[in-house]
Each structure stands twice: as structure tokens, then as C-alpha cells.
Design a protein around this motif. Structure first.
Motif, short mmCIF file in Angstrom:
data_model
loop_
_atom_site.label_atom_id
_atom_site.label_comp_id
_atom_site.label_asym_id
_atom_site.label_seq_id
_atom_site.Cartn_x
_atom_site.Cartn_y
_atom_site.Cartn_z
N LEU A 220 0.82 -1.21 0.00
CA LEU A 220 0.00 0.00 0.00
C LEU A 220 0.86 1.26 0.00
O LEU A 220 0.45 2.30 -0.52
CB LEU A 220 -0.97 -0.02 1.17
N ALA A 221 2.06 1.18 0.56
CA ALA A 221 2.98 2.32 0.46
C ALA A 221 3.41 2.53 -0.99
O ALA A 221 3.58 3.67 -1.44
CB ALA A 221 4.20 2.09 1.35
N GLU A 222 3.57 1.45 -1.73
CA GLU A 222 3.88 1.57 -3.16
C GLU A 222 2.77 2.31 -3.91
O GLU A 222 3.01 2.90 -4.97
CB GLU A 222 4.05 0.19 -3.78
N ARG A 223 1.57 2.30 -3.33
CA ARG A 223 0.40 2.90 -3.97
C ARG A 223 0.06 4.28 -3.40
O ARG A 223 -1.03 4.80 -3.63
CB ARG A 223 -0.78 1.95 -3.84
N GLY A 224 1.00 4.83 -2.62
CA GLY A 224 0.86 6.22 -2.22
C GLY A 224 0.49 6.50 -0.79
O GLY A 224 0.35 7.66 -0.39
N PHE A 225 0.34 5.45 0.03
CA PHE A 225 -0.03 5.64 1.43
C PHE A 225 1.21 5.55 2.32
O PHE A 225 2.13 4.77 2.04
CB PHE A 225 -1.03 4.58 1.87
N LEU A 226 1.23 6.32 3.39
CA LEU A 226 2.22 6.12 4.44
C LEU A 226 1.68 5.01 5.34
O LEU A 226 0.53 5.08 5.79
CB LEU A 226 2.42 7.41 5.23
N THR A 227 2.50 4.00 5.60
CA THR A 227 1.99 2.85 6.34
C THR A 227 2.97 2.41 7.43
O THR A 227 4.17 2.65 7.33
CB THR A 227 1.74 1.65 5.41
N ILE A 228 2.42 1.77 8.44
CA ILE A 228 3.24 1.06 9.42
C ILE A 228 2.66 -0.34 9.62
O ILE A 228 1.45 -0.53 9.59
CB ILE A 228 3.33 1.78 10.79
N ALA A 229 3.55 -1.29 9.81
CA ALA A 229 3.18 -2.64 10.24
C ALA A 229 3.81 -2.84 11.60
O ALA A 229 5.03 -2.70 11.74
CB ALA A 229 3.68 -3.68 9.25
N PHE A 230 2.99 -3.15 12.61
CA PHE A 230 3.54 -3.22 13.97
C PHE A 230 3.37 -4.60 14.58
O PHE A 230 2.45 -5.35 14.25
CB PHE A 230 2.90 -2.15 14.87
N ASP A 231 4.31 -4.92 15.48
CA ASP A 231 4.19 -6.11 16.31
C ASP A 231 3.30 -5.78 17.51
O ASP A 231 3.55 -4.79 18.20
CB ASP A 231 5.56 -6.56 16.83
N PRO A 232 2.28 -6.59 17.78
CA PRO A 232 1.44 -6.33 18.95
C PRO A 232 2.22 -6.47 20.26
O PRO A 232 3.32 -7.04 20.29
CB PRO A 232 0.36 -7.43 18.85
N SER A 233 1.64 -5.94 21.31
CA SER A 233 2.25 -6.06 22.64
C SER A 233 2.60 -7.50 22.96
O SER A 233 1.87 -8.43 22.59
CB SER A 233 1.29 -5.53 23.70
N PHE A 234 3.71 -7.68 23.62
CA PHE A 234 4.18 -8.97 24.13
C PHE A 234 4.71 -9.91 23.05
O PHE A 234 5.04 -11.07 23.34
CB PHE A 234 3.07 -9.71 24.92
N THR A 235 4.78 -9.45 21.80
CA THR A 235 5.21 -10.34 20.71
C THR A 235 6.25 -9.67 19.83
O THR A 235 6.41 -8.45 19.84
CB THR A 235 4.01 -10.75 19.83
N GLY A 236 6.92 -10.49 19.03
CA GLY A 236 7.89 -9.97 18.07
C GLY A 236 8.94 -9.10 18.72
O GLY A 236 9.49 -9.44 19.77
N GLU A 237 9.20 -7.95 18.09
CA GLU A 237 10.20 -7.02 18.63
C GLU A 237 9.58 -6.03 19.60
O GLU A 237 10.30 -5.19 20.17
CB GLU A 237 10.87 -6.27 17.49
N SER A 238 8.28 -6.07 19.81
CA SER A 238 7.64 -5.15 20.75
C SER A 238 7.90 -5.58 22.19
O SER A 238 8.28 -6.72 22.47
CB SER A 238 6.12 -5.10 20.49
N GLY A 239 7.67 -4.64 23.11
CA GLY A 239 7.91 -4.91 24.52
C GLY A 239 6.72 -5.56 25.19
O GLY A 239 5.75 -5.98 24.56
N GLY A 240 6.78 -5.59 26.52
CA GLY A 240 5.70 -6.16 27.32
C GLY A 240 6.08 -7.49 27.94
O GLY A 240 6.63 -8.36 27.28
N GLN A 241 5.79 -7.62 29.21
CA GLN A 241 6.04 -8.85 29.96
C GLN A 241 4.76 -9.27 30.70
O GLN A 241 4.02 -8.42 31.17
CB GLN A 241 7.16 -8.64 30.99
N PRO A 242 4.52 -10.58 30.84
CA PRO A 242 5.29 -11.70 30.28
C PRO A 242 5.12 -11.79 28.78
O PRO A 242 4.19 -11.21 28.21
CB PRO A 242 4.71 -12.92 30.98
#
Length: 355
Positions: A105-127
Motif C-alpha cells: 500500500l505504500a507503493e500505492r501512495g499511502f504512508l503505512t506502518i506494520a507493527f508487532d502487537p504487545s508482548f510479541t515480536g520485537e515489541s515490549g511487554g512482559q510476560p
């Protein structure tokens, strides 16, 4: 309380409040950011586009959890752009489906973000590796917070996309957050319904839910006693001979080079065992009929989850809602098959409703 104690209390309150304000003002505009370990190289399951600029960003939700995201901006873009936040599937990471949607969608002209939800991936949160219907919904609104003050994003033109389980959370966010002007729920799950009732509502009875509560609360005791959070297991591997087709589809995505990622819960050990507990008492689509902004529900014709999307759509009100069924497509086809995902339709939907 006598006058002396009242005066002391007021003085104490002023001191504490002043100290708190001082700490807040010196901490990233009022946000205490966790230190995250973000990868520097491209480690997505899809190739990098030469049509967009990519960078890593972080932002906080209102629970103080720091979220990691990939920011995609069209090259040579000027002015304030319509913006879209993307997340999902449930148990995936931003290097998988959500990143593909965001980059395309960024290729089509939108500014976009894809995020990791809380507690997963590179995002924070414990446990780690736990999900909450409230916090998962809040993560979308936190993404809107971030986009609302980004210099090159237009705060009046913000949309969201939720894939799979995050499709349900996206609808829940749209019901609560009036800053969201357009929402797409792609190949969606209603995680609350699926947890409480089982697939196809086959376990929709009080005894089944009671047995699940007993099992999960027993596990809570064990977790607290041992100070650990055992994982429930991701997509089953190896596949049993009698695995349903949709399980085979999940395996073909999460457990093969097509979609495997080392930080993906579904590709590895899954959520922690008690993660489902909160969803038993929290129907996330309770007020989806009050969404006034535009919504598209997108599903594959052959998706095992199609009934959840269709039922969610039936509840929506207003003429700015649409349901799109993709002929012949399965649930996971809408994860990454760019020739099947209707990006032209998504682009047109957001252009129409983010203006």
C-alpha cells in the motif's frame, strides 16, 4: 482530616505531581520507552521494494508498552499523506503478512506502518507471548496516536488493516476510536468467539467453557508457583494424516520458507498456555454495530473462517460498509499471495474514505 494534615497532604501532592511532571517532560514527550532490540537488516518473508523508504520506529500504548513497527513511505512523496496501520495475523509478526500489506500500500501512495502487537515480536511487554482483548485493541489506537503526530502523515486521514485475528481487533478499535476513518478486516477471526465456542461454534456450551476455565486457571497456579510461562505450541508439526485442510494451510505458510519467521509465535512455540483465558469473558465485537466510519470485510470463498467475517459484517450498520469475497481463496491465501489479495480494491477503498 484536620487543617495541619490537609496542608501537609497538599504540599506532598504538589511535590509528587511536580516531580512526576519533571520526569515525564524529560522522557520522550511523556512516554517512557522500553529499550527494544530491533533488527537492522531486512529479515522479512517478502522482498524489499525499491519504490518505498523503509525504517524502524517505536511508539507506546496507554499501558506503557513500547511497540516496534516498520514504517513504509512512498519515495519522493511530499506533503501530508493518508496513513494506514496494519497488524496480524494472530500469532504472526510484522515481517510476515502485515508487512507485505503495508509495503504494497505504500507503493500505492499511502504512508503505512506494520507493527508487532504487545508482548510479541520485537515489541515490549512482559510476560511474553500473552494476548489481551483490551490491549490488542489498544495497540491499534496507539498506532493511530503515533500516526496522528507524525510530520508527514495526515491525522484526518488514518485507516487500519487487521489480518486474521487482528481483523476482529480492528473492528473493535474502529468501534471505539473515532479517529479511524476506514477499516479493513482481512480473512478475519473473531478470537473471542472462536475461543469461547470453538471452531464453527461446535463447543458453544457452558460445560465446555467451564472445563476450559478450570484447565487454564490450574495452569495459572502452576505458572505462578514456578515463575514460568509455558508455551502452548504453534502450528502443529509434523502434520498428522487426518489434519483438517485449514491446518494444512497454516502449516504450508508458517512452517515452510514461504512464511516461516524466527520471531513468529505460530512458526515456533506459540502463545503461552493461559493466553486464551481473557477472551472467554470479553466479546470483542459487542459494539461493532456502532461503527460509523467505513469498513471493508474481506474473505476468501473457501476460508474456514469465512463464517466469522460474514457474521461480523451482518452486524455492521450504514451504507459505507462492504463485504468482498475472493473466489476460490482460502484463509491463508490472503496472507501473502499478492495475485489473490485484492490490492486494487484496497487502494480504491482507502482512497475513497481517506480524503
Amino acid at each position: 482530616m484536620n487543617r495541619k494534615l490537609t496542608a501537609l497532604f497538599v504540599i506532598w501532592a504538589i511535590i509528587v505531581t511536580g516531580a512526576a511532571c519533571k520526569r515525564t517532560n524529560n522522557s520522550n514527550n511523556g512516554k517512557n520507552m522500553e529499550n527494544l532490540n530491533l533488527t537492522s537488516g531486512w529479515d522479512k518473508t517478502f522482498p524489499q521494494s525499491d519504490k518505498v523508504n523503509h525504517s524502524k520506529v517505536t511508539f507506546t500504548n496507554r499501558y506503557g508498552i513500547t511497540l516496534a513497527a516498520d514504517l513504509y513511505v512512498p519515495k519522493n512523496a511530499t506533503g501530508k499523506l493518508p496513513a494506514i496501520a496494519v497488524s496480524g495475523p494472530f500469532g504472526a509478526v510484522k515481517e510476515q503478512s502485515s508487512g507485505l500489506y503495508a509495503q504494497t500500500l505504500a507503493e500505492r501512495g499511502f504512508l503505512t506502518i506494520a507493527f508487532d502487537p504487545s508482548f510479541t515480536g520485537e515489541s515490549g511487554g512482559q510476560p511474553r507471548y500473552v494476548a489481551s482483548p483490551d490491549i490488542s485493541t489498544e495497540d491499534f489506537s496507539a498506532a493511530v496516536d503515533f500516526l496522528s503526530i507524525l510530520d508527514n502523515a495526515d491525522p484526518e486521514r488514518i485507516g487500519i488493516i487487521g489480518i486474521c485475528g487482528w481483523g476482529g481487533f480492528a473492528l473493535n478499535a474502529a468501534a471505539n476510536d473515532t479517529r479511524i476513518k476506514a477499516t479493513v478486516a482481512s480473512t478475519m477471526y473473531d478470537i473471542s468467539r472462536c475461543t469461547a465456542n470453538g471452531y464453527f461454534d461446535a463447543s458453544d456450551n457452558t460445560d465446555s467453557r467451564y472445563e476450559m476455565r478450570c484447565r487454564l486457571n490450574k495452569q495459572r497456579t502452576e505458572d505462578y508457583r514456578n515463575g514460568t510461562y509455558p508455551r502452548a505450541g504453534g502450528v502443529i508439526d509434523p502434520l498428522p494424516d487426518d489434519a483438517p485442510q485449514f491446518v494444512k494451510d497454516y502449516h504450508a505458510y508458517y512452517k515452510t520458507p514461504r512464511g516461516y519467521h524466527k520471531r513468529s509465535l505460530n512458526s515456533n512455540e506459540g502463545w503461552n498456555k493461559t493466553s486464551s483465558l481473557a477472551f472467554l469473558n470479553a466479546p470483542i465485537l459487542a459494539y461493532s454495530d456502532e461503527i460509523r466510519s467505513a469498513v471493508m470485510v474481506l474473505h476468501g470463498e473457501k476460508a474456514h473462517s469465512r463464517y466469522m467475517g460474514e457474521d461480523a459484517f451482518k452486524k455492521l450498520q450504514g451504507s459505507n460498509k462492504e463485504m468482498l469475497i475472493i473466489p476460490g481463496a482460502s484463509h491463508t491465501d490472503l496472507y501473502d499471495k499478492a495475485d489473490i489479495i485484492p490490492f486494487d480494491k484496497l487502494e480504491a477503498f482507502f482512497q475513497k474514505n481517506l480524503k
